[in-house]
Design a protein around this motif. Sequence first.
Motif, short mmCIF file in Angstrom:
data_model
loop_
_atom_site.label_atom_id
_atom_site.label_comp_id
_atom_site.label_asym_id
_atom_site.label_seq_id
_atom_site.Cartn_x
_atom_site.Cartn_y
_atom_site.Cartn_z
N UNK A 1 0.89 -1.31 -0.12
CA UNK A 1 -0.12 0.15 0.19
C UNK A 1 0.82 1.34 -0.09
N UNK B 1 9.99 7.32 -1.20
CA UNK B 1 9.40 5.97 -0.64
C UNK B 1 9.47 5.80 0.68
N UNK B 2 8.88 6.67 1.60
CA UNK B 2 8.82 6.55 2.85
C UNK B 2 7.88 5.33 3.36
N UNK B 3 7.98 4.79 4.32
CA UNK B 3 6.98 3.86 5.05
C UNK B 3 5.70 4.41 5.07
N UNK B 4 4.47 4.13 4.71
CA UNK B 4 3.71 5.16 4.62
C UNK B 4 2.53 4.41 5.95
N UNK C 1 1.00 5.69 0.20
CA UNK C 1 0.01 6.63 0.86
C UNK C 1 0.18 8.12 0.06
N UNK D 1 15.16 6.92 5.50
CA UNK D 1 14.79 6.12 7.08
C UNK D 1 16.10 5.60 7.26
N UNK E 1 19.96 2.98 1.58
CA UNK E 1 18.78 3.50 2.36
C UNK E 1 18.56 2.61 3.44
N UNK F 1 13.16 1.38 5.45
CA UNK F 1 11.84 1.91 5.29
C UNK F 1 11.79 2.53 4.12
N UNK F 2 12.94 2.50 3.27
CA UNK F 2 13.01 3.45 2.00
C UNK F 2 13.72 4.61 2.42
N UNK F 3 13.46 5.60 1.23
CA UNK F 3 14.51 6.79 1.53
C UNK F 3 14.27 7.44 2.82
N UNK G 1 -0.91 5.10 5.96
CA UNK G 1 -2.27 5.64 5.73
C UNK G 1 -3.31 5.08 6.38
#
Lengths: 412, 562
Positions: A224, B12-15, A226, A358, A351, A354-356, B17
Motif C-alpha cells: 500500500x 518511498x517513505x513507509x506510509x 499513501x 529512513x 537507504x 523503510x525506504x528513502x 495511511x
Amino acid sequence: MGSQWLRVCPDLIPRTVTSFSCLVCSVRNAIMPFGNTHNNFKLNFKVEEEYPDLTKHNNHMAKVLTKDMYAKLRDKQTSSGFTVDDVIQTGVDNPGHPFIMTVGCVAGDEESYEVFKDLLDPIISDRHSGYKPTDKHKTDLNFENLKGGDDLDPSYVLSSRVRTGRSIKGYTLPPHNSRGERRAVERLSVEALNTLDGEFKGKYYPLNKMSDAEQEQLIADHFLFDKPVSPLLLGAGMARDWPDARGIWHNDAKSFLVWVNEEDHLRVISMEKGGNMKEVFRRFCVGLKRIEETFKKHNHGFMWNEHLGYVLTCPSNLGTGLRGGVHVKLPKLSTHAKFEEILTRLRLQKRGTGGVDTASVGGVFDISNADRLGSSEVDQVQMVVDGVKLMVEMEKKLEKGEAIDSMIPAQK
Amino acid sequence: MSVVPPVLSCTETEQKWHKPRTMGVKPGPVDAMVVVKPKPDATPASGIRSTLYKGYSGELLDPSTLNPLPAYADMEPDSLPLICRMNITSDKPLVDSIFGKIQTGSLPGQPKESTGSAIQYLGTATRRLASARLPFIHPYLLNCGNKTMANNFARILSSKRNVGILSLIGAGSLTAGFLLNHEHVTAGAQVRRVYPASAEYPDLRKHNNCMASHLTPAIYAKLVEKATPNGYSLDQAIQTGVDNPGHPFIKTVGMVAGDEESYEVFAELLDPVIKERHNGYDPQTMTHPTDLDSSKLTSGNFDERYVLSSRVRTGRSIRGLSLPPACTRAERREVERVVVDALAGLKGDLAGTYYSLTHMTDQEQQQLIDDHFLFDKPVSPLLTCSGMARDWPDARGIWHNNTKTFLIWINEEDHTRVISMEKGGNMKRVFDRFCTGLKEVERLIQEKGWEFMWNERLGYILTCPSNLGTGLRAGVHVNLPKLSKDPRFTKILDNLRLQKRGTGGVDTAAVGSTFDISNLDRLGQSEVQLVQTVVDGVNYLIDCEKKLEKGQDIKIPPPLKK
C-alpha cells in the motif's frame, strides 16, 4: 492534415444527439487547472520583481537558474500551459539541506524537457554525472543479458526488488494534470493491466474504493502506498485531489505490482523474498514489455526518446527510471570506515529499510543502483548484482576477523 | 544533526495511511445529539439536473444546419478552422477505429504516428511556441462578422485568453469531440485534449465541508469555464476543500478566494457557502455594517483576577493585488513594500519596526519567539493546499510597535493580519488602539494611492470566506475553574455567541482552566457590535464564576440574536 496528432476523449460522445444546444457545448480554458495559470498576467511585472530569492537554497535548480535564464524562460509555456514557475515551484519552496542535493524541479509534460531545455539540460548534466545534451541513452530490457544474479546468499540477502516508472504519451504528468486527465490515465492503465494473463494475471484496487479487509491485506503485503508527505512532492502539486484516481494493481502471485498515479503515471515493481535477483529482473522485463504492448495496442505508447530514455516527472528518474535493490544484512561492513567509499566506487547507494529518508534497522540496508541515465537497465542491475555479491563476501570476511582492504574495488 | 541524512531523497517513505491522523483535533465526548438536515430546502422531487444537455423531443434537425462552411464563408482560406478543412459529408466509406466504424478522414481515424517520431513534432511546435508572445489573439477575433454562429464563437473566445474551441461533428454517423487550439495546431503538433466538466468534477462523497455541500455538478460545470481577470480558476479556489475532506465534527469552509474578483466570478458557489458559514447572511440582499468607532464600547474593563490578557485581531487586503493563494512573487513583494512603507509613517505609541522573515537575525528571531510574536510557515494542510505557503519565506515579515502592543503579520494567510493586545483586562484600551492603528494605516496607504479591499455586501475582503465582514476575532484569556466544569458551560457560550479555544489558539486544548474566549461571528455585525458582544459575554461568564464561588446557582442566558 494527415499528420495531425489528435486524441479524442470518449466522454465527449453523448449517447444520442438530442439537442441543438449541445453543438457548441463548452469552451474550457485550454490550460490545466493547477499552478501558475496566469502566466500572461505575471509578465506585467519586471524580471527582478518575479525572480525568486534563491540565496539560501541548495538544490540543482537553484545552482542553475540565473536571473537571465529566468528572464528568457518566463514567457514560455508548453502547449498544456506548464510554465517555468510551475517547473521550479518545488525547488523554491524547499531550499534543501546542506548534505542533500535535491533536484528542485519537475516536468509537467513531455514537452517541458524541450521548452525548458536551457534550465533542465544543465540540471540533468549535474545530476547524472555530466550527461551531455547530445548524449544518447541506451535502453536494454533483455533480461537474458544479465549475468548471474540467481546466487546471492539468502542468509544475507533478505529480499530483492526492481522498480521503475512509466509515463503515458500524450498525457500531462502528475504535477500538472487535472482530475479528468488523471482519471483518464487510470482508466487506460486499468484497461491495459486487466488484459495481462498467465503469471501476470491480477487485480486493481483503487485507493478510494478499497474495503477495510483489502486495505489490511495490502498493508500486510507492504504494497500500500499513501498520500505523499514529503514537502518536495507536495510543493510540486502531485498530491492534489488525493486519493481520486489512484490505485494499486498486483498479480495474484503478489510478485508484480503497479502503482497508478502516485509520483508518476505508473510505477512498476517486481519483488520477492530472497536473493534471486535474476528472476525478479526477468519478471520485471517480461511484465514491462507486456504492459507496453497492451498500451501500444490502444494507441498509447510510453514517453520515451533517444536522448532522455523514459521520460518521468522528476529529472532524477530519467533514463531507465530504474531502482534495483536488495535488503541485505551487513552489520559489520556497514560500520567499517570504508563503507561509503565502497558504495561510491560500486556506483551504489544505501537507504534504510523503510525506504528513502529512513534509518537502517539491525544492520539491514537497502542497497540499490545510484545511476539512472546513461547506462541501460541491464547495466544497472548488473552493478547491483555484482556489487552486492562482493559486499556479502566482504561481510563474511569481516565475520572471520579478516581484513578486506585487498577486496576494495576500483571506481566503476 | 545526529544522523547524516541519505544522499538522495525521494518518495518511498513507509506510509501510515491506515493509521488515523487527526492533526491535533481529537474527537471528544458528545453532549447532545444534533440532527441536521443535509439540505433544508431540498425535496425528494428535486434532484440534480444536468445542464450540459437538454432533453428535446421532436423532429431531428436537418443535418445541413451543422454545416460550418457558410458560417466561415468570408474567412481567409488558410485561417479556416479545422472543421472546415475536413470535407465532411455523409457518403464517406467507413473504416475501423477504437470507437467502431467511422468515416474515413474523420479525426479519430487518422493514422497514428510511431513512438519515436513524436519528438520531431514536438520540436516544431515548441519552436513556434518559443517565438510566440503571449497573449495570443487570433486575427479571427479581431474581425468577426455578423453571422450568428460566428458571434457565438467570438463571444466565447474573447472571454478566454487562450483560443480553444470544443465543437461536435454531427454529420450523421458518429459524434465526436475534439479540441481546436489555433496557436498550437501546426503540422504534426500534438493537440491537447480537453475534458467535459463531468469528467473533471471532484469526488466529494466522503467530504464534509461547506464547499462540498454546495458544489453541485451543475454549478461546477457553469463556473469551471470562468476565470477572474488575473486568471484564477474555480479548480484552484476549491483545491483545498477537495484535498481535505474534513472532519465529522468540524465543518471547514473548503475553499478560498484568489483575488477580490473571485467573490464576484464564483458568486454562485461562494454565496451559499457564505450563507451557511455566516448564519444565513445573504450577500445578494444584505449589507454589512462597518464601525470602527471604539468610543462606543461600554464596560470594556474586565476583572483582572480572572482575565489574564485581551486581544483583538483582524485582517486587511490591499486592493489591486492578488490574495496569498494566487499571488505571484512580485505581487507579494509589492504588498510587503506598500504595507511596510505605510507602517514607517506611524508615530507616538504606534511607532515601531519591521522584521522581515528572510533577513531576521538570530537574536531578533529569539526575541520574537519569546514575545510569542513569531509566526511560522503554515503546516495545516488546509492552508498549504491552497497555495498560500508558496515561496516561503519570501516577502513575509512581522511589524510591531516599540511597546509591543500592536502587531502586524505580513503575507501569512492574508495580506496583513492586524493584532492589538495587552496583558490584563483592559479591552477598551486594546480596542481603542486597534481602531486608531487601523485608521492610521489606512490613511497612510491612501496617501500613496492604495486602499483596502472592501465592499458593502461583504465588508472587508479576505482570503478565507469565514473571515469576511469584520474579519475580527476579539478575545480574552480567562480563568474559569468552576464554570468550565459546569455542564452548562457550552450552552452558555453558545447563547452568548462566543466560542472557546485552548490557550494555544485554534485546535489546541485548554491548559488548566484558562480558556481563550472570543466571538463566533464575523459578518453581519459591525466591529463595535462584536467587541461589545465579547465584553458583555465575558462579564457574564465572570459573574457566573463568582456566583459559583459563593455557592450560588447560575442561569443560562437567553440566546442572543444572530
